[in-house]
Design a protein around this motif. Structure first.
Motif, PDB file in Angstrom:
ATOM      1  N   MET A 244      72.575  40.617 -14.562  1.00  0.00           N
ATOM      2  CA  MET A 244      73.794  39.827 -14.728  1.00  0.00           C
ATOM      3  C   MET A 244      73.928  38.764 -13.638  1.00  0.00           C
ATOM      4  SD  MET A 244      75.324  40.580 -17.457  1.00  0.00           S
ATOM      5  CE  MET A 244      75.620  41.820 -18.696  1.00  0.00           C
ATOM      6  N   ARG A 245      73.694  39.147 -12.395  1.00  0.00           N
ATOM      7  CA  ARG A 245      73.839  38.179 -11.302  1.00  0.00           C
ATOM      8  C   ARG A 245      72.877  37.017 -11.460  1.00  0.00           C
ATOM      9  NH1 ARG A 245      71.639  39.431  -5.394  1.00  0.00           N
ATOM     10  NH2 ARG A 245      69.752  38.689  -6.475  1.00  0.00           N
ATOM     11  N   ASN A 246      71.617  37.334 -11.787  1.00  0.00           N
ATOM     12  CA  ASN A 246      70.601  36.291 -11.805  1.00  0.00           C
ATOM     13  C   ASN A 246      70.708  35.372 -13.004  1.00  0.00           C
ATOM     14  OD1 ASN A 246      69.685  37.331  -9.413  1.00  0.00           O
ATOM     15  ND2 ASN A 246      67.860  38.287 -10.262  1.00  0.00           N
ATOM     16  N   ARG A 247      71.218  35.890 -14.120  1.00  0.00           N
ATOM     17  CA  ARG A 247      71.384  34.988 -15.260  1.00  0.00           C
ATOM     18  C   ARG A 247      72.475  33.959 -14.946  1.00  0.00           C
ATOM     19  NH1 ARG A 247      71.437  39.364 -18.905  1.00  0.00           N
ATOM     20  NH2 ARG A 247      70.897  37.890 -20.555  1.00  0.00           N
ATOM     21  N   VAL A 248      73.512  34.361 -14.227  1.00  0.00           N
ATOM     22  CA  VAL A 248      74.548  33.399 -13.828  1.00  0.00           C
ATOM     23  C   VAL A 248      73.958  32.366 -12.868  1.00  0.00           C
ATOM     24  CG1 VAL A 248      76.765  33.120 -12.656  1.00  0.00           C
ATOM     25  CG2 VAL A 248      76.418  35.039 -14.214  1.00  0.00           C
ATOM     26  N   ARG A 249      73.069  32.810 -11.966  1.00  0.00           N
ATOM     27  CA  ARG A 249      72.411  31.868 -11.064  1.00  0.00           C
ATOM     28  C   ARG A 249      71.571  30.873 -11.854  1.00  0.00           C
ATOM     29  NH1 ARG A 249      68.894  33.311  -6.649  1.00  0.00           N
ATOM     30  NH2 ARG A 249      69.413  31.192  -6.040  1.00  0.00           N
ATOM     31  N   LEU A 250      70.886  31.357 -12.900  1.00  0.00           N
ATOM     32  CA  LEU A 250      70.089  30.446 -13.719  1.00  0.00           C
ATOM     33  C   LEU A 250      70.962  29.438 -14.449  1.00  0.00           C
ATOM     34  CD1 LEU A 250      67.666  32.309 -13.073  1.00  0.00           C
ATOM     35  CD2 LEU A 250      66.981  32.084 -15.469  1.00  0.00           C
ATOM     36  N   TYR A 251      72.140  29.868 -14.886  1.00  0.00           N
ATOM     37  CA  TYR A 251      73.042  28.949 -15.577  1.00  0.00           C
ATOM     38  C   TYR A 251      73.325  27.708 -14.719  1.00  0.00           C
ATOM     39  CZ  TYR A 251      74.349  32.917 -18.650  1.00  0.00           C
ATOM     40  OH  TYR A 251      74.364  33.980 -19.523  1.00  0.00           O
ATOM     41  N   ARG A 252      73.346  27.887 -13.412  1.00  0.00           N
ATOM     42  CA  ARG A 252      73.770  26.819 -12.504  1.00  0.00           C
ATOM     43  C   ARG A 252      72.611  25.958 -12.022  1.00  0.00           C
ATOM     44  NH1 ARG A 252      77.580  30.092  -8.358  1.00  0.00           N
ATOM     45  NH2 ARG A 252      78.182  27.987  -7.728  1.00  0.00           N
TER      46      ARG A 252
END
Length: 310
Positions: A244-252
Protein backbone atom coordinates in the motif's frame (compact mmCIF):
# COMPACT_ATOMS: atom_id res chain seq x y z
CA UNK A 1 26.19 -18.47 -27.78
CA UNK A 2 29.75 -18.84 -26.51
CA UNK A 3 30.83 -19.60 -22.96
CA UNK A 4 32.73 -16.29 -22.93
CA UNK A 5 29.52 -14.33 -23.52
CA UNK A 6 27.60 -16.29 -20.88
CA UNK A 7 30.55 -15.64 -18.57
CA UNK A 8 29.77 -11.92 -18.77
CA UNK A 9 26.67 -12.54 -16.62
CA UNK A 10 26.69 -12.33 -12.83
CA UNK A 11 23.63 -13.70 -11.05
CA UNK A 12 22.58 -11.53 -8.10
CA UNK A 13 20.47 -13.49 -5.62
CA UNK A 14 18.83 -11.81 -2.62
CA UNK A 15 17.75 -13.85 0.39
CA UNK A 16 15.98 -13.22 3.67
CA UNK A 17 15.33 -16.17 5.98
CA UNK A 18 15.06 -18.60 3.06
CA UNK A 19 14.50 -22.33 3.08
CA UNK A 20 18.09 -23.68 2.87
CA UNK A 21 17.12 -26.53 0.53
CA UNK A 22 15.46 -24.08 -1.84
CA UNK A 23 18.59 -21.93 -1.89
CA UNK A 24 20.73 -24.93 -2.78
CA UNK A 25 18.37 -25.84 -5.64
CA UNK A 26 18.48 -22.27 -6.91
CA UNK A 27 22.28 -22.12 -6.84
CA UNK A 28 22.54 -25.56 -8.46
CA UNK A 29 20.23 -24.42 -11.26
CA UNK A 30 21.85 -21.06 -12.02
CA UNK A 31 25.57 -21.61 -11.34
CA UNK A 32 26.28 -23.58 -14.55
CA UNK A 33 24.53 -20.87 -16.60
CA UNK A 34 26.49 -17.76 -15.50
CA UNK A 35 29.99 -16.49 -14.87
CA UNK A 36 29.45 -16.08 -11.13
CA UNK A 37 26.76 -16.04 -8.45
CA UNK A 38 26.75 -13.40 -5.72
CA UNK A 39 24.27 -14.00 -2.92
CA UNK A 40 23.30 -10.99 -0.81
CA UNK A 41 21.79 -12.30 2.40
CA UNK A 42 19.75 -9.92 4.54
CA UNK A 43 20.80 -11.02 8.05
CA UNK A 44 19.25 -14.50 7.95
CA UNK A 45 19.64 -16.90 10.88
CA UNK A 46 21.41 -20.27 10.75
CA UNK A 47 24.69 -21.54 9.33
CA UNK A 48 23.42 -22.53 5.87
CA UNK A 49 24.91 -19.36 4.38
CA UNK A 50 28.44 -20.21 5.56
CA UNK A 51 28.40 -23.54 3.75
CA UNK A 52 26.90 -22.02 0.62
CA UNK A 53 29.27 -19.06 0.83
CA UNK A 54 32.33 -21.32 0.64
CA UNK A 55 30.88 -23.01 -2.41
CA UNK A 56 30.15 -19.71 -4.15
CA UNK A 57 33.65 -18.40 -3.43
CA UNK A 58 35.20 -21.54 -4.90
CA UNK A 59 33.33 -20.82 -8.14
CA UNK A 60 34.38 -17.16 -8.33
CA UNK A 61 31.27 -15.73 -6.67
CA UNK A 62 30.59 -14.48 -3.17
CA UNK A 63 28.28 -14.53 -0.18
CA UNK A 64 27.67 -10.96 0.99
CA UNK A 65 26.08 -11.32 4.43
CA UNK A 66 24.49 -8.14 5.74
CA UNK A 67 24.30 -7.24 9.43
CA UNK A 68 20.67 -6.13 9.06
CA UNK A 69 17.81 -6.44 6.61
CA UNK A 70 18.52 -3.87 3.90
CA UNK A 71 15.39 -4.74 1.95
CA UNK A 72 15.21 -6.20 -1.53
CA UNK A 73 16.11 -3.09 -3.55
CA UNK A 74 19.18 -2.08 -1.54
CA UNK A 75 20.42 -5.69 -1.48
CA UNK A 76 20.06 -5.91 -5.25
CA UNK A 77 22.13 -2.73 -5.53
CA UNK A 78 24.85 -4.30 -3.34
CA UNK A 79 25.00 -7.28 -5.68
CA UNK A 80 24.98 -5.07 -8.78
CA UNK A 81 27.91 -3.07 -7.38
CA UNK A 82 29.84 -6.31 -6.77
CA UNK A 83 29.21 -7.42 -10.36
CA UNK A 84 30.38 -4.06 -11.68
CA UNK A 85 33.56 -4.12 -9.57
CA UNK A 86 34.41 -7.59 -10.88
CA UNK A 87 34.04 -6.72 -14.54
CA UNK A 88 30.71 -8.31 -15.47
CA UNK A 89 28.62 -6.76 -18.23
CA UNK A 90 25.18 -8.14 -17.29
CA UNK A 91 23.36 -8.95 -14.08
CA UNK A 92 20.67 -11.57 -13.65
CA UNK A 93 18.44 -10.71 -10.69
CA UNK A 94 16.92 -13.63 -8.78
CA UNK A 95 14.70 -13.96 -5.72
CA UNK A 96 15.08 -16.79 -3.23
CA UNK A 97 11.78 -18.34 -4.36
CA UNK A 98 12.81 -18.81 -8.00
CA UNK A 99 14.38 -21.70 -9.87
CA UNK A 100 15.72 -21.09 -13.39
CA UNK A 101 15.16 -23.78 -15.97
CA UNK A 102 18.08 -25.26 -17.89
CA UNK A 103 19.13 -22.94 -20.70
CA UNK A 104 17.26 -19.93 -19.30
CA UNK A 105 20.23 -17.54 -19.36
CA UNK A 106 21.39 -18.51 -22.85
CA UNK A 107 17.88 -17.87 -24.20
CA UNK A 108 17.73 -14.50 -22.44
CA UNK A 109 21.15 -13.44 -23.75
CA UNK A 110 20.37 -14.49 -27.30
CA UNK A 111 17.12 -12.52 -27.26
CA UNK A 112 18.81 -9.48 -25.70
CA UNK A 113 21.47 -9.42 -28.40
CA UNK A 114 18.92 -9.66 -31.21
CA UNK A 115 16.54 -7.10 -29.72
CA UNK A 116 19.34 -4.59 -29.06
CA UNK A 117 19.93 -4.30 -32.81
CA UNK A 118 16.58 -2.46 -33.07
CA UNK A 119 17.02 -0.06 -30.15
CA UNK A 120 17.98 0.30 -26.48
CA UNK A 121 16.75 -2.59 -24.32
CA UNK A 122 16.58 -2.18 -20.54
CA UNK A 123 16.01 -5.84 -19.69
CA UNK A 124 14.60 -9.15 -20.81
CA UNK A 125 12.84 -11.65 -18.59
CA UNK A 126 11.74 -15.30 -18.71
CA UNK A 127 8.27 -16.77 -18.83
CA UNK A 128 7.63 -17.84 -15.25
CA UNK A 129 5.30 -20.47 -13.83
CA UNK A 130 4.00 -20.62 -10.28
CA UNK A 131 3.41 -24.34 -9.88
CA UNK A 132 0.17 -23.64 -8.01
CA UNK A 133 -1.23 -22.21 -11.26
CA UNK A 134 -2.34 -24.19 -14.30
CA UNK A 135 -0.23 -22.22 -16.77
CA UNK A 136 2.71 -19.82 -16.95
CA UNK A 137 2.05 -16.16 -16.22
CA UNK A 138 1.55 -13.78 -19.15
CA UNK A 139 3.53 -10.66 -19.96
CA UNK A 140 1.60 -7.40 -19.66
CA UNK A 141 0.98 -4.15 -21.52
CA UNK A 142 -0.66 -1.46 -19.43
CA UNK A 143 -4.06 -0.24 -20.57
CA UNK A 144 -7.20 1.36 -19.25
CA UNK A 145 -9.48 0.21 -17.80
CA UNK A 146 -7.70 -3.16 -18.01
CA UNK A 147 -4.20 -4.36 -18.73
CA UNK A 148 -3.60 -6.49 -21.81
CA UNK A 149 -2.27 -9.96 -21.01
CA UNK A 150 0.10 -11.35 -23.61
CA UNK A 151 0.56 -15.12 -23.57
CA UNK A 152 3.52 -16.89 -25.12
CA UNK A 153 2.98 -19.20 -28.05
CA UNK A 154 5.06 -20.58 -30.88
CA UNK A 155 4.57 -17.50 -33.05
CA UNK A 156 5.98 -15.04 -30.52
CA UNK A 157 9.62 -15.69 -29.51
CA UNK A 158 9.72 -12.36 -27.65
CA UNK A 159 7.00 -10.05 -26.38
CA UNK A 160 7.37 -6.31 -25.77
CA UNK A 161 5.89 -5.48 -22.38
CA UNK A 162 5.62 -2.59 -19.93
CA UNK A 163 7.16 -4.25 -16.89
CA UNK A 164 8.98 -7.38 -15.80
CA UNK A 165 9.17 -9.00 -12.39
CA UNK A 166 12.64 -8.52 -10.94
CA UNK A 167 13.38 -12.23 -10.51
CA UNK A 168 14.81 -13.54 -13.76
CA UNK A 169 15.43 -10.07 -15.17
CA UNK A 170 18.63 -9.89 -17.25
CA UNK A 171 19.95 -6.33 -17.36
CA UNK A 172 23.01 -4.92 -19.16
CA UNK A 173 25.08 -2.83 -16.77
CA UNK A 174 25.27 -0.20 -19.53
CA UNK A 175 21.48 0.19 -19.23
CA UNK A 176 21.73 0.53 -15.45
CA UNK A 177 24.26 3.33 -15.99
CA UNK A 178 21.59 5.31 -17.87
CA UNK A 179 18.45 4.26 -16.01
CA UNK A 180 19.84 4.01 -12.49
CA UNK A 181 19.75 1.19 -9.97
CA UNK A 182 16.82 0.02 -7.84
CA UNK A 183 14.98 2.49 -5.60
CA UNK A 184 16.18 1.52 -2.11
CA UNK A 185 13.53 3.74 -0.53
CA UNK A 186 10.84 1.26 -1.58
CA UNK A 187 12.57 -1.45 0.49
CA UNK A 188 10.40 -4.26 -0.95
CA UNK A 189 7.33 -4.51 -3.22
CA UNK A 190 6.86 -2.60 -6.46
CA UNK A 191 10.64 -2.26 -6.83
CA UNK A 192 10.47 -3.97 -10.23
CA UNK A 193 7.46 -1.90 -11.31
CA UNK A 194 9.17 1.39 -10.46
CA UNK A 195 12.37 0.44 -12.28
CA UNK A 196 10.44 -0.81 -15.31
CA UNK A 197 8.42 2.42 -15.46
CA UNK A 198 11.61 4.47 -15.15
CA UNK A 199 13.27 2.51 -17.93
CA UNK A 200 10.30 2.90 -20.27
CA UNK A 201 10.13 6.65 -19.54
CA UNK A 202 13.77 6.98 -20.60
CA UNK A 203 13.21 5.37 -23.97
CA UNK A 204 14.20 1.79 -23.20
CA UNK A 205 12.17 -1.29 -24.06
CA UNK A 206 11.40 -4.39 -21.98
CA UNK A 207 10.77 -7.82 -23.42
CA UNK A 208 9.59 -11.22 -22.27
CA UNK A 209 11.38 -14.20 -23.79
CA UNK A 210 9.13 -17.16 -24.40
CA UNK A 211 11.93 -19.72 -24.83
CA UNK A 212 13.33 -18.81 -21.42
CA UNK A 213 11.49 -20.32 -18.46
CA UNK A 214 11.62 -20.22 -14.67
CA UNK A 215 9.69 -21.49 -11.71
CA UNK A 216 8.70 -18.74 -9.32
CA UNK A 217 6.50 -18.64 -6.23
CA UNK A 218 4.25 -15.58 -5.83
CA UNK A 219 2.92 -14.73 -2.38
CA UNK A 220 2.98 -16.63 0.89
CA UNK A 221 -0.12 -18.80 0.39
CA UNK A 222 -3.30 -19.09 -1.66
CA UNK A 223 -6.73 -18.71 -0.07
CA UNK A 224 -10.12 -19.64 -1.53
CA UNK A 225 -12.60 -16.79 -1.82
CA UNK A 226 -16.23 -17.17 -0.66
CA UNK A 227 -18.98 -18.19 -3.10
CA UNK A 228 -16.56 -20.07 -5.32
CA UNK A 229 -14.98 -16.88 -6.68
CA UNK A 230 -11.58 -18.50 -7.08
CA UNK A 231 -8.35 -18.01 -5.16
CA UNK A 232 -6.32 -15.01 -4.10
CA UNK A 233 -2.60 -14.65 -3.39
CA UNK A 234 -2.16 -13.94 0.32
CA UNK A 235 0.62 -11.91 1.93
CA UNK A 236 1.27 -11.18 5.60
CA UNK A 237 0.22 -7.87 7.22
CA UNK A 238 3.70 -6.34 6.94
CA UNK A 239 3.93 -7.06 3.22
CA UNK A 240 0.50 -5.48 2.80
CA UNK A 241 1.90 -2.36 4.46
CA UNK A 242 4.67 -2.11 1.86
CA UNK A 243 2.29 -2.83 -1.00
CA UNK A 244 0.00 0.00 0.00
CA UNK A 245 2.72 2.50 0.91
CA UNK A 246 4.76 1.92 -2.22
CA UNK A 247 1.88 2.08 -4.65
CA UNK A 248 1.05 5.55 -3.29
CA UNK A 249 4.71 6.51 -3.77
CA UNK A 250 4.50 5.31 -7.37
CA UNK A 251 1.38 7.40 -7.94
CA UNK A 252 3.45 10.51 -7.20
CA UNK A 253 6.35 9.69 -9.53
CA UNK A 254 6.43 11.47 -12.87
CA UNK A 255 7.57 8.39 -14.79
CA UNK A 256 4.67 6.22 -13.59
CA UNK A 257 2.13 5.79 -16.42
CA UNK A 258 -1.10 7.62 -15.62
CA UNK A 259 -3.09 4.71 -17.06
CA UNK A 260 -1.55 2.41 -14.44
CA UNK A 261 -2.44 4.84 -11.65
CA UNK A 262 -6.03 5.12 -12.88
CA UNK A 263 -6.57 1.37 -12.97
CA UNK A 264 -4.62 0.70 -9.75
CA UNK A 265 -6.67 2.96 -7.47
CA UNK A 266 -9.70 0.61 -7.62
CA UNK A 267 -7.35 -2.25 -6.69
CA UNK A 268 -6.64 -0.46 -3.41
CA UNK A 269 -10.33 -0.59 -2.56
CA UNK A 270 -10.52 -4.26 -3.53
CA UNK A 271 -7.50 -5.15 -1.37
CA UNK A 272 -8.89 -3.27 1.61
CA UNK A 273 -12.09 -5.29 1.31
CA UNK A 274 -10.40 -8.64 0.66
CA UNK A 275 -7.81 -8.49 3.43
CA UNK A 276 -9.62 -6.19 5.84
CA UNK A 277 -13.01 -7.95 5.69
CA UNK A 278 -12.80 -11.40 4.08
CA UNK A 279 -9.33 -12.77 4.78
CA UNK A 280 -7.64 -12.78 8.16
CA UNK A 281 -5.94 -11.68 10.24
CA UNK A 282 -8.42 -8.94 9.31
CA UNK A 283 -7.66 -6.39 12.04
CA UNK A 284 -3.89 -6.57 11.58
CA UNK A 285 -4.24 -6.53 7.81
CA UNK A 286 -6.45 -3.46 7.85
CA UNK A 287 -4.22 -1.66 10.34
CA UNK A 288 -1.12 -2.26 8.21
CA UNK A 289 -2.81 -1.36 4.94
CA UNK A 290 -4.22 1.91 6.26
CA UNK A 291 -0.88 2.80 7.85
CA UNK A 292 0.79 2.08 4.52
CA UNK A 293 -1.56 4.43 2.67
CA UNK A 294 -0.94 7.19 5.21
CA UNK A 295 2.83 6.70 5.17
CA UNK A 296 2.79 6.69 1.38
CA UNK A 297 1.05 10.07 1.34
CA UNK A 298 3.60 11.33 3.88
CA UNK A 299 6.45 10.17 1.66
CA UNK A 300 7.90 7.68 4.13
CA UNK A 301 10.69 5.51 2.73
CA UNK A 302 12.78 2.56 3.83
CA UNK A 303 11.94 -0.04 6.43
CA UNK A 304 8.46 -0.20 7.96
CA UNK A 305 7.87 1.33 11.40
CA UNK A 306 8.96 -0.97 14.20
CA UNK A 307 5.55 -0.88 15.90
CA UNK A 308 3.72 -2.58 13.02
CA UNK A 309 2.62 -6.20 13.51
CA UNK A 310 4.52 -8.76 11.45
Amino acid sequence: MTDAIVGDVCAVVVSYRPEPDAMVRLVDAVMPQVGAVVLVDNASDGDWNQVLGRRLSAQGGAMLSQSRNLGLAAAQNVGIAWAREHGYRHVLLLDQDSEPAEGMVVALLRALQELSLAGPVAAVGPRFHDMRERRAAPFVRIGFPFNRKLWCDGSTPTIACDFLISSGMLIPLAALDRIGTMDAGLFIDNVDLEWSFRARARGYSLHGVCASTMRHRLGDTRRALPLGLGQVVVHGPLRLYYMMRNRVRLYRMAHTPRAWVAQDVPRVVVKLFLFGVLIGPRRRNLHCMLRGLVDGMRGRQGEAPADLPG
